[in-house]
Design an enzyme around this catalytic site. Structure first.
Site, PDB file in Angstrom:
ATOM      1  CB  CYS A   1      -0.965  -0.011   1.184  1.00  0.00           C
ATOM      2  SG  CYS A   1      -0.154  -0.051   2.799  1.00  0.00           S
ATOM      3  CB  THR A   2       0.217   4.855   0.260  1.00  0.00           C
ATOM      4  OG1 THR A   2      -0.855   4.756  -0.666  1.00  0.00           O
ATOM      5  CG2 THR A   2       1.006   6.147   0.002  1.00  0.00           C
TER       6      THR A   2
END
Length: 321
Positions: free
Chosen positions: A175-176
């Site tokens: 994810c980020t």
């Protein structure tokens, strides 16, 4: 070197009195002139803030000096100015809203550092799984990664069947910044996946420390930059303009506040259509002026960073010294 820094971080570490700590943390940000968003919960902290380099250094040192947060890893980026227009420090039930019945302090996927991930990701027995929202991976994602058409992490249980056939594979979630994967990887383990890993520090750390190769497109971020480049090795564009279909990686919010959709719009169409995603949106009587960025912060002249802070006596606080 640019004068400002953007800090992205999280930590799962119990906070006994989140409401009281929220006030302390808000005052810390005020004292250091930081802007951004911080979530405080009984399970830990999650934040993205921006400020002058010295102020950000003081902020990191203060958190590291607290035994509860000594192990926080900050993802640090340079910028010309603040990437936020306001400061919000809020108490919530979770530091990333998931509703998943897991505790990442008890069980989570094996953490892979960026260089480990870089060497591991092309193994034929490995499957990369994107745990971000659909509008995030629409503008950028790892090559050959599995993506879900979900609006947020709460929807993961509705999509888990899409990868049931991969239980014999090595699954790497990403994810980020890494926070969603703490719970997502734990959930995969609870659903019978045995070889579960996660990219420690997420896409942002991978770009900073390992060059970002094989991340196609741009990485969506939750500040007024909207997207950032992470691939400094073999960059490419994977998204197309919502208006004309040409390759583009500029993500904006539609200028119609009634719509406000996250969409990819090329620079030409952005200016030609006033930052809107459809002709119907152009007719919105409350349409916002398009300045070329497609970011519309809710900044008002009456805003004060003290807003949202009240002392425990219930009185509005005065500016800290």
């Amino acid at each position: 070197m640019k004068p400002y820094r953007v800090l992205l971080y999280y930590i799962y570490s119990p906070i006994e009195n989140p409401a009281q700590y929220r006030e302390e943390h808000h005052l810390l940000c005020l004292r250091l002139n930081l802007l951004g968003r911080v979530i405080v919960a009984s399970e830990g902290l999650n934040g993205t803030v921006s400020g002058l380099t010295a102020d950000c250094e003081a902020y990191m040192a203060t958190l590291h000096a607290d035994p509860r947060f000594a192990s926080i890893e900050f993802k640090v980026d340079e910028t010309e100015g603040h990437t936020f227009q306001k400061l919000h420090v809020r108490v919530k039930d979770e530091i990333v809203h998931s509703d998943l019945p897991v505790d990442p302090l008890r069980q989570t996927g094996i953490h892979l550092e960026p260089e480990q991930f870089r060497q591991f990701k092309n193994d034929p027995d490995v499957v990369l799984v994107d745990m971000r929202s659909n509008y995030e991976h629409a503008v950028g994602r790892f090559k050959n990664a599995v993506t879900f058409d979900m609006e947020n992490l709460r929807d993961l249980p509705d999509h888990i069947h899409e990868i049931d056939h991969l239980k014999d594979k090595k699954i790497i979630t990403y994810c980020t910044g890494g926070i969603k994967c703490e719970k997502a990887s734990a959930y995969l383990l609870s659903q019978g996946f045995e070889n579960v890993y996660q990219l420690h520090g997420g896409i942002i750390k991978y770009g900073i420390e390992a060059g970002g190769d094989d991340f196609d497109g741009q990485c969506y971020v939750f500040d007024n930059r909207v997207t950032v480049e992470v691939n400094h090795v073999n960059p490419t564009i994977v998204s197309t303009c919502f208006r004309c279909g040409t390759p583009a990686s500029r993500m904006i919010n539609c200028a119609s506040p009634l719509c406000n959709n996250h969409v990819v719009i090329c620079e030409g169409c952005g200016h030609a259509h006033g930052g809107t995603c459809t002709d119907a949106c152009k007719q919105d009587p409350d349409i916002r002026p398009y300045d070329g960025t497609g970011y519309y912060g809710k900044f008002t002249q009456s805003y004060s960073p003290l807003q949202g802070y009240k002392s425990r006596s219930g009185q509005r606080a005065t500016a800290p010294k």
